[in-house]
Design a protein around this motif. Sequence first.
Motif, mmCIF file in Angstrom:
data_model
loop_
_atom_site.group_PDB
_atom_site.id
_atom_site.type_symbol
_atom_site.label_atom_id
_atom_site.label_comp_id
_atom_site.label_asym_id
_atom_site.label_seq_id
_atom_site.Cartn_x
_atom_site.Cartn_y
_atom_site.Cartn_z
ATOM 1 N N GLY A 178 0.771 -1.235 0.000
ATOM 2 C CA GLY A 178 0.000 0.000 0.000
ATOM 3 C C GLY A 178 0.799 1.279 0.000
ATOM 4 N N VAL A 179 2.116 1.210 -0.083
ATOM 5 C CA VAL A 179 2.930 2.430 -0.106
ATOM 6 C C VAL A 179 2.759 3.095 -1.467
ATOM 7 N N PRO A 180 2.385 4.380 -1.507
ATOM 8 C CA PRO A 180 2.100 5.031 -2.794
ATOM 9 C C PRO A 180 3.349 5.201 -3.650
ATOM 10 N N ALA A 181 3.102 5.339 -4.951
ATOM 11 C CA ALA A 181 4.208 5.497 -5.897
ATOM 12 C C ALA A 181 5.038 6.729 -5.577
ATOM 13 N N ALA A 182 4.395 7.800 -5.088
ATOM 14 C CA ALA A 182 5.113 9.039 -4.766
ATOM 15 C C ALA A 182 6.163 8.829 -3.676
ATOM 16 N N GLN A 183 5.992 7.792 -2.884
ATOM 17 C CA GLN A 183 6.961 7.463 -1.842
ATOM 18 C C GLN A 183 7.837 6.267 -2.234
ATOM 19 N N GLY A 184 7.875 5.982 -3.527
ATOM 20 C CA GLY A 184 8.698 4.885 -4.011
ATOM 21 C C GLY A 184 8.080 3.527 -3.800
ATOM 22 N N GLY A 185 6.761 3.481 -3.570
ATOM 23 C CA GLY A 185 6.120 2.244 -3.150
ATOM 24 C C GLY A 185 5.816 1.247 -4.238
ATOM 25 N N ILE A 186 5.832 1.666 -5.507
ATOM 26 C CA ILE A 186 5.610 0.696 -6.583
ATOM 27 C C ILE A 186 6.972 0.104 -6.910
ATOM 28 N N ASP A 187 7.289 -0.974 -6.214
ATOM 29 C CA ASP A 187 8.654 -1.491 -6.211
ATOM 30 C C ASP A 187 8.613 -3.006 -6.047
ATOM 31 N N SER A 188 9.336 -3.704 -6.913
ATOM 32 C CA SER A 188 9.396 -5.156 -6.817
ATOM 33 C C SER A 188 10.845 -5.615 -6.844
ATOM 34 N N HIS A 189 11.190 -6.420 -5.853
ATOM 35 C CA HIS A 189 12.527 -7.019 -5.792
ATOM 36 C C HIS A 189 12.350 -8.467 -5.340
ATOM 37 N N PRO A 190 12.002 -9.377 -6.271
ATOM 38 C CA PRO A 190 11.887 -10.787 -5.901
ATOM 39 C C PRO A 190 13.243 -11.314 -5.463
ATOM 40 N N TYR A 191 13.329 -11.788 -4.240
ATOM 41 C CA TYR A 191 14.631 -12.173 -3.674
ATOM 42 C C TYR A 191 14.608 -13.585 -3.102
ATOM 43 N N GLY A 192 13.700 -13.876 -2.178
ATOM 44 C CA GLY A 192 13.571 -15.224 -1.655
ATOM 45 C C GLY A 192 12.771 -16.088 -2.618
ATOM 46 N N LEU A 193 13.145 -17.370 -2.730
ATOM 47 C CA LEU A 193 12.451 -18.270 -3.650
ATOM 48 C C LEU A 193 12.591 -19.703 -3.164
ATOM 49 N N THR A 194 11.499 -20.445 -3.214
ATOM 50 C CA THR A 194 11.559 -21.869 -2.876
ATOM 51 C C THR A 194 10.422 -22.595 -3.575
ATOM 52 N N ALA A 195 10.561 -23.908 -3.688
ATOM 53 C CA ALA A 195 9.493 -24.752 -4.203
ATOM 54 C C ALA A 195 8.657 -25.240 -3.040
ATOM 55 N N GLY A 196 7.351 -25.083 -3.139
ATOM 56 C CA GLY A 196 6.455 -25.513 -2.073
ATOM 57 C C GLY A 196 6.081 -26.971 -2.204
ATOM 58 N N PRO A 197 5.541 -27.556 -1.154
ATOM 59 C CA PRO A 197 5.111 -28.954 -1.198
ATOM 60 C C PRO A 197 3.983 -29.191 -2.182
ATOM 61 N N ASP A 198 3.334 -28.114 -2.643
ATOM 62 C CA ASP A 198 2.249 -28.217 -3.611
ATOM 63 C C ASP A 198 2.733 -28.104 -5.052
#
Length: 377
Positions: A178-198
Motif C-alpha cells: 500500500g505504499v504510494p508510488a510518490a513514496q517509491g512504493g511501486i517497487d518489486s525485488h523478488p529475492y527469496g524463492l523456494t518450491a512448495g510442497p504443492d
Amino acid sequence: MKRRHLKAQVWTSALLMLTGAALLGGCGLLATRTPAGTMTVVTSGFNGPQGVLALDDGSVLVSEDGLGGSTSFTAPGLDGKAAPATFGDSARLVKVMPDGTQSVLASLLSVDPPGVGPTGGGKIARIGSAIYVDDGIWNAGYSVARPARAASVLKVSGGAASELSNLYAFEVSNNPDGVPAAQGGIDSHPYGLTAGPDGQLYVADAGANALLKVDPATGTVTLVAKLSGLTSTKEQAVPTGVTFGKDGNAYVSLLSGFPFPAGASKVVRVVNGVASDFATGMTMLTSVARGPDDLLYVTSFAAVDITQPNPYLPGTGQLIRLKADGSREVLKTALNYPTAIDFNAQGDAYVTVAGYNRGAVGSGQLVRYTKLTQFRP
C-alpha cells in the motif's frame, strides 16, 4: 627379547593404522573425521553472490548480483533526486562442482540503481529437473520502461534464463504493502524463492513486502500474505527468504528496513495467509532454509552502525539455528556478509559470503560448513 618384541608390535600396529588411514583417505572415508562445523572455501570469484542451491549430484548452484551494465537510465537516489543508473546482463547463475570447478548456466540481468547497488540473481529453486531463479529489481520511479527479466522469476534451460513471471506487473496492479508510488512504493525485488510442497514456487518479494505464489506452468502470480507492518521499521518488512517447515507451513525471513535496528529482524510463520512471529530478536536476516534435521537455519548479514562510512560492519555476520520453539542458537560468528544457506542430505551447509562487495570485484565466495546440523557451539 620380550621388550623388543612388544616394541615391534607397537610400531607394526602404528604402521598398519597409518596405512589404513591413507587407504581410507584415498576412498574419501576420512571425511567423517572432519569436525562438524569446519569451514572450507569451495570456490570464489563471484560478484555479490545471493543465492545457493545444493543439488543431489553433489554440485551447487550460485547466483550473483553482477555489476550493472551498459544501458543507462536514471532513478531516485537516497535523497530523492534522480541519479545515474545502469542495467545489463553481467550477473550469472553458476554451477559449482565438488572440486570447485565453475560453469555458467545462464547470464542474468543486473540492475544497478543509486543507493541500492547492483541487483541481479536472487534465490534459486528446483522443481523436478527444472531450475528457477529470481532476477533483478524495478521501481516506478525509474526513467525507462522495465526491461525484460527485471523483477521477475526466470526458468533456466538450455544455457539461457527466460522470464516465467513478471512480478513487477503484479506489483503495479496490486501494490500489496500500500505504499504510494510518490513514496517509491511501486517497487518489486523478488529475492527469496523456494518450491512448495504443492509444486508451486513461492517468492519473498523484498520490494513489495509480500509473499507471492507463482504457478510454474503458467507464470500466474497470487498473493499469499502481506508482510508489511511486521517489524519495527513500519511497513518495511523486506522479506528475504522463504522455506517450508516440517509442519507444511511457509516460514519467511524479514530483513527489516533502514536503519536496520539490532533485533528488528525475524522469521514469521504463514498459516492460511496470516503471518505471525516464529523467531525474533535478530538483525538483517538474508535467508532461511530447512536443514535435513527439519530445523530452520538463517543467515544474519551484519551488525549495523549508521554513524560509520560503511554502516554494515564487515565480519559481523552470523549463522543461526532456530529450534522447534523458535529459540535461537548462534552457530557461527564473524562471517563476512552471508546472504544464503542451503544443505545437502549429509547436513553440510553451503553458504554464500561477501554478498556486499563495495567495489571489490570477484570477492564473493561459496563456503561449506561440514555437517553443520551436527555442530554444537
